[in-house]
Design an enzyme around this catalytic site. Structure first.
Site, PDB file in Angstrom:
ATOM      1  CB  VAL A 141      42.966  57.508  23.859  1.00  0.00           C
ATOM      2  CG1 VAL A 141      43.587  57.991  25.150  1.00  0.00           C
ATOM      3  CG2 VAL A 141      43.600  56.212  23.397  1.00  0.00           C
ATOM      4  CE1 TYR A 186      46.703  48.221  28.130  1.00  0.00           C
ATOM      5  CE2 TYR A 186      48.361  48.869  26.521  1.00  0.00           C
ATOM      6  CZ  TYR A 186      47.384  49.212  27.435  1.00  0.00           C
ATOM      7  OH  TYR A 186      47.074  50.533  27.643  1.00  0.00           O
ATOM      8  CE  LYS A 230      44.531  51.003  30.252  1.00  0.00           C
ATOM      9  NZ  LYS A 230      44.984  52.375  30.477  1.00  0.00           N
ATOM     10  CB  SER A 258      41.752  53.048  28.573  1.00  0.00           C
ATOM     11  OG  SER A 258      43.138  53.115  28.628  1.00  0.00           O
ATOM     12  CE1 TYR A 269      42.831  56.947  30.423  1.00  0.00           C
ATOM     13  CE2 TYR A 269      41.537  58.744  29.536  1.00  0.00           C
ATOM     14  CZ  TYR A 269      42.056  57.470  29.411  1.00  0.00           C
ATOM     15  OH  TYR A 269      41.813  56.748  28.295  1.00  0.00           O
TER      16      TYR A 269
END
Ligand code: GLU
Length: 304
Positions: free
Chosen positions: A258, A189, A64, A61, A240
């Protein structure tokens, strides 16, 4: 500085016992739970490293915000935010629930999976290979590391098992949020999540944002506004559903993944990269979180 980092790493290594390495993506569970490393860069060009700062891991992530930068450059900020919101959710990173229940039909923000998949589907290119190639080139530019590649095993594992991400993507296609090919967007992605980096690469990304979107050469890549947008979203949504508590305890815009990475930015001051694959219940590096809390307290780094 190195002495301080060494002390903080030793202290937080103990915490890694209480977390778990992610295993829902095949291959991620090969990581060593006790690994912990940091790289810290400052505006004067100093580089401080400690622990497993040189170990490669998949960015997950933490990719992102970088994909968001390229999507903004490709489509303009207004278009991107017409499709993806800017509000934190308080839900888990992979939650599907608000896609249907939200009054405004768009994913809440680009740091959760749904929003990030929508963002990746906006990357321009002739086909999925070309789209990812452009994104990987962009990662190389920002990290100033020409050797970056992606991990085939992790990519194909996630492509094979990422049913929930796939479900969210098709739902967003139905809603008109994803306008291009769903499978192309998912492929970009999954591949961007499996780009292999070290804590040093993450610190370089942090430093790029600390300089408001300029490379070490001074070359400006994204606008001040775009850099500010990324940093604000990292602060409000980057950790998160632990982002609020993190803002309180640490107060440094950060994005976790993660794979165990955390990329942090102290505007006009520092870029920080951390690796620690033992995760807490929310999916944040348990040792990394502790390191940032200690560093913030010791050096008075909170932006608040
Ligand atoms: N590739 C991971 C997923 O989509 C990224 C999750 C993360 O790092 O938060 O589940």
């Amino acid at each position: 500085m190195e002495i301080l980092l060494d002390k903080i790493i030793k202290k937080n290594k103990i915490k890694t016992k209480f977390g778990t390495v992610a295993s829902y993506i095949p291959g991620l569970n090969k990581a060593k739970k006790e690994d912990l490393g940091i790289c810290l860069l400052d505006m004067d060009g100093n580089k401080y490293m400690c622990g497993n700062y040189n170990k490669k891991f998949t960015i997950q992530s933490v990719s992102k915000p970088i994909a968001l930068m390229l999507a903004m450059l490709d489509n303009g900020v207004d278009y991107v935010f017409s499709k993806v919101g800017t509000e934190p959710t308080g839900d888990a990173f992979n939650s599907i629930i608000r896609l249907e229940t939200a009054t405004v039909k768009k994913p809440y923000n680009p740091m959760i999976n749904a929003g990030a998949i929508a963002v990746s589907s906006m990357i321009k290119g002739e086909n999925k290979e070309d789209k990812f190639k452009r994104l990987l080139e962009f990662f190389k530019l920002i990290t100033e590391n020409n050797t970056l590649t992606f991990n085939e095993e992790i990519y194909s594992g996630e492509n094979r098992t990422g049913h929930k991400n796939r479900a969210m993507a098709y739902f967003m296609k139905d809603q008109g949020i994803i306008e291009s090919s769903v499978e192309d967007g998912l492929d970009v992605y999954f591949k961007q999540c499996s780009i292999e980096v070290t804590a040093v690469d993450l610190a370089m990304i942090g430093m790029f944002l600390a300089r408001n979107g300029s490379l070490s050469t001074g070359e400006k890549i994204i606008s001040d506004y775009e850099a500010k947008a990324i940093k604000s979203l990292m602060m409000t949504c980057g950790m998160y559903d632990g982002s609020g508590e993190f803002a309180l305890k640490v107060g440094i815009p950060s994005k976790s993944g993660v794979g165990g990475g955390i990329m942090s930015v102290l505007p006009n001051k520092l870029g920080i990269g951390i690796y620690g694959p033992s995760l807490d219940k929310k999916g944040n590096s348990i040792g990394g979180d502790g390191i940032l809390e200690d560093l913030s307290k010791k050096l008075n780094l909170s932006i608040f």
